[in-house]
Motif scaffolding. Structure first.
Motif, PDB file in Angstrom:
ATOM      1  N   ILE A   1       1.830  13.524   2.403  1.00  2.81           N
ATOM      2  CA  ILE A   1       2.949  12.934   3.139  1.00  2.81           C
ATOM      3  C   ILE A   1       4.195  13.810   3.002  1.00  2.81           C
ATOM      4  O   ILE A   1       4.899  14.080   3.992  1.00  2.81           O
ATOM      5  N   ALA A   2       4.484  14.261   1.786  1.00  5.57           N
ATOM      6  CA  ALA A   2       5.647  15.121   1.584  1.00  5.57           C
ATOM      7  C   ALA A   2       5.526  16.406   2.388  1.00  5.57           C
ATOM      8  O   ALA A   2       6.502  16.876   2.998  1.00  5.57           O
ATOM      9  N   LEU A   3       4.327  16.971   2.395  1.00  7.66           N
ATOM     10  CA  LEU A   3       4.081  18.183   3.169  1.00  7.66           C
ATOM     11  C   LEU A   3       4.276  17.913   4.661  1.00  7.66           C
ATOM     12  O   LEU A   3       4.926  18.686   5.380  1.00  7.66           O
ATOM     13  N   GLY A   4       3.723  16.792   5.154  1.00  7.84           N
ATOM     14  CA  GLY A   4       3.861  16.454   6.559  1.00  7.84           C
ATOM     15  C   GLY A   4       5.295  16.212   6.960  1.00  7.84           C
ATOM     16  O   GLY A   4       5.740  16.639   8.038  1.00  7.84           O
ATOM     17  N   ARG A   5       6.037  15.532   6.108  1.00  8.81           N
ATOM     18  CA  ARG A   5       7.446  15.270   6.425  1.00  8.81           C
ATOM     19  C   ARG A   5       8.251  16.568   6.500  1.00  8.81           C
ATOM     20  O   ARG A   5       9.132  16.716   7.354  1.00  8.81           O
TER      21      ARG A   5
ATOM     22  N   PRO B   1      -4.427   2.428   5.858  1.00  8.79           N
ATOM     23  CA  PRO B   1      -5.381   1.919   6.848  1.00  8.79           C
ATOM     24  C   PRO B   1      -5.535   0.413   6.734  1.00  8.79           C
ATOM     25  O   PRO B   1      -5.351  -0.160   5.654  1.00  8.79           O
ATOM     26  N   PRO B   2      -5.873  -0.255   7.818  1.00  6.59           N
ATOM     27  CA  PRO B   2      -5.913  -1.722   7.818  1.00  6.59           C
ATOM     28  C   PRO B   2      -6.945  -2.323   6.885  1.00  6.59           C
ATOM     29  O   PRO B   2      -6.801  -3.479   6.475  1.00  6.59           O
ATOM     30  N   ASP B   3      -7.993  -1.566   6.512  1.00  9.32           N
ATOM     31  CA  ASP B   3      -9.012  -2.125   5.629  1.00  9.32           C
ATOM     32  C   ASP B   3      -8.665  -1.956   4.157  1.00  9.32           C
ATOM     33  O   ASP B   3      -9.415  -2.407   3.287  1.00  9.32           O
TER      34      ASP B   3
ATOM     35  N   TYR C   1      -2.048  11.654   7.359  1.00  9.65           N
ATOM     36  CA  TYR C   1      -1.980  11.616   5.897  1.00  9.65           C
ATOM     37  C   TYR C   1      -2.975  10.631   5.288  1.00  9.65           C
ATOM     38  O   TYR C   1      -3.363  10.781   4.124  1.00  9.65           O
ATOM     39  N   ASN C   2      -3.391   9.641   6.052  1.00 12.40           N
ATOM     40  CA  ASN C   2      -4.319   8.656   5.487  1.00 12.40           C
ATOM     41  C   ASN C   2      -5.717   9.218   5.282  1.00 12.40           C
ATOM     42  O   ASN C   2      -6.539   8.589   4.611  1.00 12.40           O
ATOM     43  N   GLN C   3      -5.994  10.392   5.826  1.00 14.39           N
ATOM     44  CA  GLN C   3      -7.274  11.039   5.528  1.00 14.39           C
ATOM     45  C   GLN C   3      -7.324  11.534   4.087  1.00 14.39           C
ATOM     46  O   GLN C   3      -8.383  11.940   3.610  1.00 14.39           O
ATOM     47  N   ALA C   4      -6.195  11.500   3.402  1.00 14.33           N
ATOM     48  CA  ALA C   4      -6.167  11.907   1.996  1.00 14.33           C
ATOM     49  C   ALA C   4      -6.463  10.743   1.058  1.00 14.33           C
ATOM     50  O   ALA C   4      -6.483  10.936  -0.160  1.00 14.33           O
ATOM     51  N   ASN C   5      -6.693   9.548   1.590  1.00  8.51           N
ATOM     52  CA  ASN C   5      -6.967   8.390   0.746  1.00  8.51           C
ATOM     53  C   ASN C   5      -8.360   8.449   0.135  1.00  8.51           C
ATOM     54  O   ASN C   5      -9.256   9.117   0.643  1.00  8.51           O
TER      55      ASN C   5
END
Length: 343
Positions: A200-204, A318-320, A231-235
């Motif tokens: 997230i920090a990188l993306g921002r 993610p919603p799940d 970023y949620n692909q890093a979860n």
């Protein structure tokens, strides 16, 4: 009509193994006529590079019993009848539940997965010997409607430079579709949530530098025609198609590792089950030795804290996923505004 069975001899670190492939003439990609046997032979041809990239990790199998145009399902648990040389490892899912998941250690195990009608391989960002701590920082550059691979290229190149600024070495591959995946090897010192925060920090930071081209907005209605940093692909338990994994698209494309020099001019749809073995033989594996010199994410975590101090908080999960500490409401912005107006 599909044939009865074929027997493939698959070289590997423990010698040759014989793997049975049932229904070898079953067509998996109808548009180009690629069969189940061709897919198995592809995994034999690219086996060492495939295992270097994806082996030794928990992996989910995306299986298509009747071909890529038919029904599909994800197989996380080791399928019944697995050979004794195909192992599993127990992983913890976001819910806290623990369960065994398949691990591929040699090309024969990937060929066996094809026998089980696997088309796409989804490896975790962590290894089987330390499943809670990723050893890869993964960034999914996701083109939005109106954009494609060409628009993702300058973002990937800028991302490479940004990663170098924080001491990380970037490796790129096509997603097998319109996007680009950028990986950086890291020391397995931090758990998934920390690595997510680093992404997230990188993306921002990339969004600040390229505001017209890049977005970290989770809600599609806010992204426009920019490249989304997913970023949620890093979860934990979130995966991308692995390097050299086929994709269930009409031309049988492959998520193909690329050199940075070729990235601006390559056609991602040219890298297919039928073309990648020759490419690998001629130009080698751009990801070979990726983990020889892993980096660290401390500077990115400092950026994350800096952003927190500046008022930028957690982003939606993610919603799940269970509700996470500091997470904003999981409500589509336009819906939230409508509800507020109604109130």
């Amino acid at each position: 009509m599909a044939g009865d069975a074929a027997q493939l001899i698959v070289p590997g670190p423990h010698g040759e193994r014989q793997v049975r492939v049932s229904s070898p003439t079953r067509v998996l990609w109808p548009e180009v006529g690629v069969t189940k046997l061709e897919l198995a032979e592809y995994l034999v041809a690219v086996g060492p590079a495939f295992i270097e990239a994806n082996g030794g990790r928990p992996v989910s199998l995306q299986r298509f019993p009747e071909g890529v145009d038919g029904e599909q399902f994800f197989s996380k648990n080791p399928p019944r009848g697995a050979p004794d040389w195909v192992r599993s490892v127990t992983v913890t899912y976001p819910s806290g539940r623990r369960h065994p998941q398949l691990v591929l250690d040699e090309p024969a195990s990937a060929v066996w997965a094809v026998q089980m009608n696997t088309v796409v391989f989804h490896p975790w960002a962590s290894r089987a010997d330390e499943t809670d701590n990723p050893d890869q920082l993964r960034i999914d550059l996701d083109p939005q409607p109106g954009t494609g691979f060409a628009e993702a290229v300058p973002v990937a190149l800028a991302l490479r430079e940004l990663l170098a600024e924080v001491g990380l070495t970037a490796f790129a591959k096509s997603s097998g579709s319109r996007g680009i995946h950028v990986f950086a090897p890291i020391e397995p010192e931090h758990e998934f949530l920390d690595v997510r925060h680093a992404v997230i920090a990188l993306g921002r930071e990339l969004e600040r530098r390229m505001p017209d081209l890049v977005t970290t907005n989770w809600w599609k209605e806010e992204r426009g025609d920019r490249i989304f940093i997913d970023y949620n692909q890093a979860n934990r338990d979130r995966t991308m198609a692995g390097a050299y994994s086929p994709r269930p698209l009409p031309q049988a494309p492959v998520s193909c590792p690329l050199t940075w020099d070729e990235l601006p001019t390559t056609d991602p749809m040219a890298h297919t089950v039928r073309t990648v073995p020759r490419r690998l033989a001629e130009v080698g594996d751009p990801w070979s030795g990726m983990h020889d010199e892993p980096g660290r994410i401390e500077m990115l975590l400092e950026w994350w804290q800096r952003d927190l101090d500046d008022g930028l908080g957690e982003l939606p999960f993610p919603p799940d996923f269970p509700k996470m500490p500091g997470e904003p409401m999981r409500v589509q912005p336009s819906r939230a505004r409508h509800d507020d107006a109604s109130d």
